[in-house]
Design a protein around this motif. Structure first.
Motif, mmCIF file in Angstrom:
data_model
loop_
_atom_site.group_PDB
_atom_site.id
_atom_site.type_symbol
_atom_site.label_atom_id
_atom_site.label_comp_id
_atom_site.label_asym_id
_atom_site.label_seq_id
_atom_site.Cartn_x
_atom_site.Cartn_y
_atom_site.Cartn_z
ATOM 1 N N UNK A 1 35.166 27.728 72.303
ATOM 2 C CA UNK A 1 35.185 28.615 73.463
ATOM 3 C C UNK A 1 35.422 30.061 73.034
ATOM 4 N N UNK A 2 36.285 30.266 72.061
ATOM 5 C CA UNK A 2 36.563 31.623 71.597
ATOM 6 C C UNK A 2 35.386 32.216 70.830
ATOM 7 N N UNK A 3 34.691 31.401 70.064
ATOM 8 C CA UNK A 3 33.551 31.888 69.290
ATOM 9 C C UNK A 3 32.342 32.187 70.167
ATOM 10 N N UNK A 4 32.038 31.286 71.104
ATOM 11 C CA UNK A 4 30.814 31.408 71.887
ATOM 12 C C UNK A 4 30.998 32.175 73.193
ATOM 13 N N UNK A 5 32.217 32.350 73.625
ATOM 14 C CA UNK A 5 32.465 33.088 74.864
ATOM 15 C C UNK A 5 31.937 32.353 76.082
ATOM 16 N N UNK A 6 31.295 33.083 76.986
ATOM 17 C CA UNK A 6 30.814 32.484 78.230
ATOM 18 C C UNK A 6 29.609 31.577 78.034
ATOM 19 N N UNK A 7 28.991 31.583 76.873
ATOM 20 C CA UNK A 7 27.863 30.684 76.641
ATOM 21 C C UNK A 7 28.317 29.264 76.289
ATOM 22 N N UNK A 8 29.594 29.072 76.023
ATOM 23 C CA UNK A 8 30.122 27.729 75.747
ATOM 24 C C UNK A 8 30.214 26.967 77.068
ATOM 25 N N UNK A 9 29.838 25.686 77.078
ATOM 26 C CA UNK A 9 29.818 24.948 78.347
ATOM 27 C C UNK A 9 31.189 24.744 79.002
#
Length: 74
Positions: free
Chosen positions: A23-31
């Motif tokens: 979640x921290x790496x991908x930001x809002x693109x993480x599901x």
């Protein structure tokens, strides 16, 4: 990271750590990011109604609940 072996006895901690890292790496693109933030916002709104619970605690409770349910849906 998928090739790492899970340490025994710490499945939840291992899963939570890797989900949070994603979640921290991908930001809002993480599901998981958007549902967790949405439940955090709902918890914050609910906390406004309750006189003994602050908004930050409501946000943390809502986000924590959804994060847990994303890891352990059953």
């Amino acid at each position: 990271m998928a090739d790492r072996k899970k340490p025994q006895g710490s499945d939840f901690i291992y899963d939570a750590r890797h989900e949070l890292a994603g979640m921290l790496e991908e930001g809002l693109s993480h599901p998981s990011t958007k549902p967790v933030l949405a439940y955090g916002a709902l918890g914050a709104v609910a906390a406004v109604v309750l006189p003994f619970v602050g908004v930050p605690l409501g946000f943390a409770a809502g986000a924590g609940y959804k994060f847990y349910k994303r890891l352990r849906p059953d």
